[in-house]
Design a protein around this motif. Structure first.
Motif, PDB file in Angstrom:
ATOM      1  N   LEU A  56      27.703  42.546  64.741  1.00  0.00           N
ATOM      2  CA  LEU A  56      29.253  42.740  64.499  1.00  0.00           C
ATOM      3  C   LEU A  56      29.944  42.187  65.620  1.00  0.00           C
ATOM      4  O   LEU A  56      31.358  41.945  65.111  1.00  0.00           O
ATOM      5  CB  LEU A  56      29.390  44.256  64.113  1.00  0.00           C
ATOM      6  CG  LEU A  56      28.578  44.604  62.955  1.00  0.00           C
ATOM      7  CD1 LEU A  56      28.973  46.147  62.820  1.00  0.00           C
ATOM      8  CD2 LEU A  56      29.080  44.194  61.767  1.00  0.00           C
ATOM      9  N   PRO A  57      29.674  42.400  66.762  1.00  0.00           N
ATOM     10  CA  PRO A  57      30.518  41.875  67.857  1.00  0.00           C
ATOM     11  C   PRO A  57      30.995  40.269  67.590  1.00  0.00           C
ATOM     12  O   PRO A  57      32.293  39.863  67.896  1.00  0.00           O
ATOM     13  CB  PRO A  57      29.950  42.018  69.245  1.00  0.00           C
ATOM     14  CG  PRO A  57      29.188  43.214  68.736  1.00  0.00           C
ATOM     15  CD  PRO A  57      28.734  42.809  67.604  1.00  0.00           C
ATOM     16  N   THR A  58      29.932  39.433  67.304  1.00  0.00           N
ATOM     17  CA  THR A  58      30.047  37.983  67.140  1.00  0.00           C
ATOM     18  C   THR A  58      31.140  37.918  65.923  1.00  0.00           C
ATOM     19  O   THR A  58      32.026  36.884  65.677  1.00  0.00           O
ATOM     20  CB  THR A  58      28.848  37.239  67.086  1.00  0.00           C
ATOM     21  OG1 THR A  58      28.014  37.571  67.997  1.00  0.00           O
ATOM     22  CG2 THR A  58      29.010  35.795  66.502  1.00  0.00           C
ATOM     23  N   LEU A  59      30.858  38.637  64.805  1.00  0.00           N
ATOM     24  CA  LEU A  59      31.779  38.298  63.624  1.00  0.00           C
ATOM     25  C   LEU A  59      33.151  38.730  63.958  1.00  0.00           C
ATOM     26  O   LEU A  59      34.082  38.194  63.366  1.00  0.00           O
ATOM     27  CB  LEU A  59      31.127  39.280  62.384  1.00  0.00           C
ATOM     28  CG  LEU A  59      29.919  39.208  61.968  1.00  0.00           C
ATOM     29  CD1 LEU A  59      29.270  40.303  60.906  1.00  0.00           C
ATOM     30  CD2 LEU A  59      29.844  37.852  61.142  1.00  0.00           C
ATOM     31  N   LYS A  60      33.317  39.864  64.677  1.00  0.00           N
ATOM     32  CA  LYS A  60      34.788  40.125  65.334  1.00  0.00           C
ATOM     33  C   LYS A  60      35.373  39.030  65.964  1.00  0.00           C
ATOM     34  O   LYS A  60      36.344  38.623  65.858  1.00  0.00           O
ATOM     35  CB  LYS A  60      34.744  41.286  65.857  1.00  0.00           C
ATOM     36  CG  LYS A  60      34.502  42.672  65.154  1.00  0.00           C
ATOM     37  CD  LYS A  60      34.268  43.930  65.888  1.00  0.00           C
ATOM     38  CE  LYS A  60      34.190  45.007  64.962  1.00  0.00           C
ATOM     39  NZ  LYS A  60      34.187  46.311  65.480  1.00  0.00           N
ATOM     40  N   LYS A  61      34.444  38.576  66.961  1.00  0.00           N
ATOM     41  CA  LYS A  61      35.044  37.277  67.831  1.00  0.00           C
ATOM     42  C   LYS A  61      35.620  36.248  66.898  1.00  0.00           C
ATOM     43  O   LYS A  61      36.499  35.506  67.225  1.00  0.00           O
ATOM     44  CB  LYS A  61      33.870  36.927  68.579  1.00  0.00           C
ATOM     45  CG  LYS A  61      34.274  35.767  69.483  1.00  0.00           C
ATOM     46  CD  LYS A  61      32.870  35.225  70.342  1.00  0.00           C
ATOM     47  CE  LYS A  61      33.243  33.995  70.929  1.00  0.00           C
ATOM     48  NZ  LYS A  61      31.843  33.311  71.832  1.00  0.00           N
ATOM     49  N   PHE A  62      34.849  35.677  66.019  1.00  0.00           N
ATOM     50  CA  PHE A  62      35.372  34.754  65.110  1.00  0.00           C
ATOM     51  C   PHE A  62      36.123  34.992  63.879  1.00  0.00           C
ATOM     52  O   PHE A  62      36.735  34.214  63.202  1.00  0.00           O
ATOM     53  CB  PHE A  62      33.878  33.947  64.561  1.00  0.00           C
ATOM     54  CG  PHE A  62      33.242  33.146  65.613  1.00  0.00           C
ATOM     55  CD1 PHE A  62      33.803  32.026  66.010  1.00  0.00           C
ATOM     56  CD2 PHE A  62      32.169  33.474  66.102  1.00  0.00           C
ATOM     57  CE1 PHE A  62      32.778  31.000  66.932  1.00  0.00           C
ATOM     58  CE2 PHE A  62      31.117  33.104  67.137  1.00  0.00           C
ATOM     59  CZ  PHE A  62      31.720  31.620  67.412  1.00  0.00           C
ATOM     60  N   GLY A  63      36.215  36.247  63.757  1.00  0.00           N
ATOM     61  CA  GLY A  63      37.205  36.740  62.415  1.00  0.00           C
ATOM     62  C   GLY A  63      36.483  36.537  61.241  1.00  0.00           C
ATOM     63  O   GLY A  63      37.154  36.364  60.227  1.00  0.00           O
ATOM     64  N   PHE A  64      35.253  36.600  61.184  1.00  0.00           N
ATOM     65  CA  PHE A  64      34.486  36.335  59.872  1.00  0.00           C
ATOM     66  C   PHE A  64      34.313  37.688  59.102  1.00  0.00           C
ATOM     67  O   PHE A  64      33.805  38.691  59.711  1.00  0.00           O
ATOM     68  CB  PHE A  64      33.157  35.892  60.185  1.00  0.00           C
ATOM     69  CG  PHE A  64      33.102  34.246  60.548  1.00  0.00           C
ATOM     70  CD1 PHE A  64      34.422  33.415  60.659  1.00  0.00           C
ATOM     71  CD2 PHE A  64      32.114  33.778  61.119  1.00  0.00           C
ATOM     72  CE1 PHE A  64      34.389  32.090  61.057  1.00  0.00           C
ATOM     73  CE2 PHE A  64      32.103  32.270  61.738  1.00  0.00           C
ATOM     74  CZ  PHE A  64      33.375  31.629  61.781  1.00  0.00           C
ATOM     75  N   ASN A  65      34.530  37.508  57.648  1.00  0.00           N
ATOM     76  CA  ASN A  65      34.120  38.394  56.774  1.00  0.00           C
ATOM     77  C   ASN A  65      32.579  38.605  56.783  1.00  0.00           C
ATOM     78  O   ASN A  65      31.955  37.323  56.880  1.00  0.00           O
ATOM     79  CB  ASN A  65      34.568  38.236  55.327  1.00  0.00           C
ATOM     80  CG  ASN A  65      36.312  38.532  55.259  1.00  0.00           C
ATOM     81  OD1 ASN A  65      36.740  39.306  55.606  1.00  0.00           O
ATOM     82  ND2 ASN A  65      37.001  37.282  54.856  1.00  0.00           N
ATOM     83  N   ALA A  66      32.057  39.641  56.200  1.00  0.00           N
ATOM     84  CA  ALA A  66      30.529  39.677  56.137  1.00  0.00           C
ATOM     85  C   ALA A  66      30.371  40.809  55.221  1.00  0.00           C
ATOM     86  O   ALA A  66      31.073  41.744  54.827  1.00  0.00           O
ATOM     87  CB  ALA A  66      29.805  39.924  57.578  1.00  0.00           C
ATOM     88  N   THR A  67      29.059  40.827  54.502  1.00  0.00           N
ATOM     89  CA  THR A  67      28.715  41.698  53.748  1.00  0.00           C
ATOM     90  C   THR A  67      27.225  42.318  54.016  1.00  0.00           C
ATOM     91  O   THR A  67      26.294  41.633  54.243  1.00  0.00           O
ATOM     92  CB  THR A  67      28.565  40.947  52.286  1.00  0.00           C
ATOM     93  OG1 THR A  67      29.857  40.925  51.787  1.00  0.00           O
ATOM     94  CG2 THR A  67      28.070  42.230  51.100  1.00  0.00           C
ATOM     95  N   LEU A  68      27.283  43.472  53.984  1.00  0.00           N
ATOM     96  CA  LEU A  68      26.129  44.302  54.118  1.00  0.00           C
ATOM     97  C   LEU A  68      25.510  44.701  52.871  1.00  0.00           C
ATOM     98  O   LEU A  68      26.017  45.778  52.194  1.00  0.00           O
ATOM     99  CB  LEU A  68      26.295  45.351  55.327  1.00  0.00           C
ATOM    100  CG  LEU A  68      24.919  46.386  55.325  1.00  0.00           C
ATOM    101  CD1 LEU A  68      23.620  45.673  55.946  1.00  0.00           C
ATOM    102  CD2 LEU A  68      25.310  47.821  56.267  1.00  0.00           C
ATOM    103  N   TYR A  69      24.338  44.141  52.554  1.00  0.00           N
ATOM    104  CA  TYR A  69      23.643  44.941  51.342  1.00  0.00           C
ATOM    105  C   TYR A  69      22.608  46.195  51.999  1.00  0.00           C
ATOM    106  O   TYR A  69      21.740  46.043  52.527  1.00  0.00           O
ATOM    107  CB  TYR A  69      22.575  43.819  50.626  1.00  0.00           C
ATOM    108  CG  TYR A  69      23.192  42.435  50.264  1.00  0.00           C
ATOM    109  CD1 TYR A  69      23.979  42.993  48.836  1.00  0.00           C
ATOM    110  CD2 TYR A  69      22.972  41.182  50.415  1.00  0.00           C
ATOM    111  CE1 TYR A  69      24.619  41.992  48.340  1.00  0.00           C
ATOM    112  CE2 TYR A  69      23.475  40.390  49.805  1.00  0.00           C
ATOM    113  CZ  TYR A  69      24.486  40.507  48.573  1.00  0.00           C
ATOM    114  OH  TYR A  69      24.866  39.644  48.055  1.00  0.00           O
ATOM    115  N   LEU A  70      23.000  47.469  51.468  1.00  0.00           N
ATOM    116  CA  LEU A  70      22.745  48.518  51.973  1.00  0.00           C
ATOM    117  C   LEU A  70      21.620  49.280  51.249  1.00  0.00           C
ATOM    118  O   LEU A  70      22.009  49.697  50.184  1.00  0.00           O
ATOM    119  CB  LEU A  70      23.766  49.403  52.485  1.00  0.00           C
ATOM    120  CG  LEU A  70      23.451  50.640  53.078  1.00  0.00           C
ATOM    121  CD1 LEU A  70      22.806  50.759  54.667  1.00  0.00           C
ATOM    122  CD2 LEU A  70      24.655  51.673  53.273  1.00  0.00           C
TER     123      LEU A  70
END
Length: 289
Positions: A56-70
């Motif tokens: 998550l820190p990397t996703l926030k750094k790049f401003g990327f959307n992501a999906t968690l299949y939970l």
């Protein structure tokens, strides 16, 4: 996957100009009959606690959307995942499990020591209620303090509170069945797995998840009818390939990444070079016939 590997992957996604989007956006583009060339969906499976610090820190750094299949069972039943914990302990200590005289397994085997596969076969016969007791015995044999694992998140899933928090921060939470079971179930039980999964996710996020990932990528063709009946918009496999507009939305491929994939191979998959190579090999093989 190590967090450093994931960070390098996201840097390559940025380098090649991709714009990570939600599965809803992917669905809209498919319905319109045309994917944007820079469309990419980042998906994360299962719900391991380690993703909070590792991804998550990397996703926030790049401003990327992501999906968690939970998968929701171990979110609400907080304990180390049994099978993976067993494999880890045997791998780390590189010796068999020597049973104590008062072992809970003694009544079920004449063996004095067990390999990981023998242990898992016995535990399957005894059922999930015995798993925690067996794991505690295994840890004691190897001198491992697993009582600390929940504090560190080792082989643990995200807590309910953390799932809700991450959803509020923008992480999309979608369907992966309640108990990570699907292909091995009959149609009715498979439908219940998704229905329960959806109910728990809605409880945690206040949203109605409509995208699904097959546990381990496995399914039977007749199970696709379940997804239609449950108004599932998309379903993802583990088939390693790029998505194209001719592919059905309930059998989407993706690039399955891990530390075993080299950076060069990842970049070749990302840019479509591997897709072209696979197509060329397939054409060559058909010609050989």
């Amino acid at each position: 996957m190590r967090s450093a590997t994931f960070a390098r992957r996201m840097a390559l996604v940025k380098k090649w100009g991709f714009s990570p989007v939600s599965l809803d956006k992917l669905y809209e583009q498919h319905q319109a009959g045309q994917y944007n060339k820079n469309t990419l969906v980042i998906t994360i499976d299962d719900g391991w606690a380690a993703i909070e610090q590792g991804m998550l820190p990397t996703l926030k750094k790049f401003g990327f959307n992501a999906t968690l299949y939970l998968s929701t069972y171990f979110v609400f039943n907080q304990r180390p995942i049994f099978k993976l914990s067993c494999f880890y302990l045997f791998w780390k200590h590189k010796r068999p499990f020597i049973m104590a005289n008062n072992s809970c397994l003694k009544p079920y085997t004449d063996a004095k020591e067990l390999t990981v596969h023998q242990l898992l076969q016995l535990s399957a016969q005894l059922g999930s209620a015995s798993e925690q007791t067996i794991l505690l015995e295994l840890a004691a044999c190897f001198g491992e303090d697993i009582q600390r694992w929940p504090q560190t998140g080792k082989f643990m899933f995200l807590t309910p509170e953390k799932v809700s928090e991450l959803a509020e921060q923008g992480l999309a939470i979608e369907l992966h069945t309640h108990r990570h079971k699907f292909s091995e179930l009959n149609l009715q039980d498979a439908a219940v797995e998704i229905t329960n999964n959806r109910a728990y996710i809605s409880q945690l996020t206040g949203k109605n998840p409509q995208h699904f990932c097959y546990p381990s990528g496995e399914y039977h063709s007749e199970q696709l009818n379940i997804l239609n009946e449950l108004n599932i918009k998309t379903a993802t496999t583990t088939e390693n390939e790029l998505v194209n507009k001719r592919r059905g939305l309930l059998t989407l491929p993706r690039l399955v990444d891990s530390d075993r994939v080299s950076e060069l191979e990842f970049e070749a998959e990302l840019t479509g070079v591997m897709t072209l190579l696979r197509a060329a090999v397939a054409t060559f093989k058909r010609g050989d016939r």
